[in-house]
Design a protein around this motif. Structure first.
Motif, PDB file in Angstrom:
ATOM      1  N   ASP A  96       4.339   3.635  -4.731  1.00  0.00           N
ATOM      2  CA  ASP A  96       3.023   3.149  -5.186  1.00  0.00           C
ATOM      3  C   ASP A  96       3.113   2.364  -6.495  1.00  0.00           C
ATOM      4  O   ASP A  96       2.105   1.911  -7.024  1.00  0.00           O
ATOM      5  CB  ASP A  96       2.045   4.321  -5.344  1.00  0.00           C
ATOM      6  CG  ASP A  96       2.510   5.359  -6.363  1.00  0.00           C
ATOM      7  OD1 ASP A  96       3.510   5.107  -7.078  1.00  0.00           O
ATOM      8  OD2 ASP A  96       1.867   6.425  -6.442  1.00  0.00           O
ATOM      9  N   LYS A 132      -0.361   0.657  -7.325  1.00  0.00           N
ATOM     10  CA  LYS A 132      -1.228   1.228  -8.372  1.00  0.00           C
ATOM     11  C   LYS A 132      -0.896   0.691  -9.747  1.00  0.00           C
ATOM     12  O   LYS A 132      -1.763   0.533 -10.598  1.00  0.00           O
ATOM     13  CB  LYS A 132      -1.098   2.753  -8.388  1.00  0.00           C
ATOM     14  CG  LYS A 132      -1.729   3.415  -7.180  1.00  0.00           C
ATOM     15  CD  LYS A 132      -1.729   4.921  -7.342  1.00  0.00           C
ATOM     16  CE  LYS A 132      -2.293   5.574  -6.100  1.00  0.00           C
ATOM     17  NZ  LYS A 132      -1.813   6.942  -5.936  1.00  0.00           N
ATOM     18  N   ARG A 202      -1.822  -0.947 -15.286  1.00  0.00           N
ATOM     19  CA  ARG A 202      -2.494  -0.568 -14.036  1.00  0.00           C
ATOM     20  C   ARG A 202      -3.025  -1.791 -13.306  1.00  0.00           C
ATOM     21  O   ARG A 202      -3.541  -2.706 -13.955  1.00  0.00           O
ATOM     22  CB  ARG A 202      -3.643   0.388 -14.326  1.00  0.00           C
ATOM     23  CG  ARG A 202      -3.126   1.756 -14.661  1.00  0.00           C
ATOM     24  CD  ARG A 202      -4.263   2.751 -14.738  1.00  0.00           C
ATOM     25  NE  ARG A 202      -3.709   4.055 -14.949  1.00  0.00           N
ATOM     26  CZ  ARG A 202      -3.755   5.041 -14.059  1.00  0.00           C
ATOM     27  NH1 ARG A 202      -4.373   4.874 -12.917  1.00  0.00           N
ATOM     28  NH2 ARG A 202      -3.217   6.210 -14.328  1.00  0.00           N
TER      29      ARG A 202
END
Ligand code: COA
Length: 206
Positions: A96, A132, A202
């Protein structure tokens, strides 16, 4: 006029990549950590999206290498996350997070936004793959100048406040990355006293 171009690297770029490493990581940085031909081949075979070269007027001036991981927040070493530079066993195709294991720019080309262009490309990869985050173990090469007065945590705080400039951490903060934790014994790195700071950006599209 100079133009910077970021493109995926291939094995044919090996000599240019090695020149960048030699100039960007001079002694006391250990020579055996410079990329080998086998490692470059492994990056290209395992995760070509993570293999980036920056060129100015067709000259190789910077590079950045990444792999995919599933982020669990645990402290780790460069050797573990990078599979000793080969990424074959540590790359998780279903991960991720994009994890940066290398970023370097030739000294005579610094301060011109070349690493910034490589970071834009990394952020674009995070967005495109719907990941992510981007994370990396950030070197703190100016820490040895302050280690008699400051702990690594205090040093990071001082760099965040702008009281101290660190060649790498100051750059990372300007890219919008934020420090998550101090990792001791990350990599044999005399200037950083083997410390690295886990930094995160992020995905701004999630
Ligand atoms: C970190 C590094 C990749 C930055 O490359 P760069 O192409 O100069 O970076 P950019 O031009 O995109 O950004 C420059 C920013 O970096 C920082 N920077 C550049 N030179 C610096 C220096 N001598 N001292 C402190 N900060 C510096 C500044 O924040 C600068 O921002 P500004 O232009 O707004 O002042 C480069 O210094 C490098 O290769 N260092 C050695 C290799 C290394 O340790 N890599 C990191 C592995 S974790």
């Amino acid at each position: 006029m100079s133009t910077v171009r970021v493109r995926p690297y291939t094995l044919a770029d090996f000599n240019g990549l090695l020149d960048i490493q030699k100039e960007a990581f001079p002694p006391p940085f250990p020579e055996d950590l410079w990329w080998s031909r086998d490692q470059i081949e492994a990056h290209v075979m395992t995760f070509p999206e993570g293999a980036l070269l920056a060129e100015e007027n067709d000259v190789a001036v910077g590079s950045a290498t990444s792999l995919l991981v599933t982020y669990d927040g645990k402290p780790h070493t460069w050797e573990e996350v990078a599979d000793d530079g080969f990424i074959k066993r540590s790359h998780d195709p279903n991960g991720d997070s994009l994890y940066g294991i290398d970023l370097c720019v030739r000294p005579s080309y610094r301060g011109k936004g070349i690493a910034g262009a490589l970071y834009e490309a990394r952020k674009e990869t995070v967005r495109k793959l719907g990941l992510k985050r981007f994370i990396a173990g950030c070197r703190i090469p100016n820490y040895h100048e302050y280690a008699d007065k400051l702990t690594a945590d205090q040093y990071v705080e001082a760099v965040q406040k702008g009281e101290i400039k660190d060649l790498v951490l100051t750059f990372m903060l300007k890219q919008g990355l934020r420090p998550l934790q101090v990792m001791p014994n990350y990599l044999e790195d005399e200037e950083s006293l083997d410390y690295a700071i886990l930094v995160e950006w992020r995905n701004d599209q999630l």
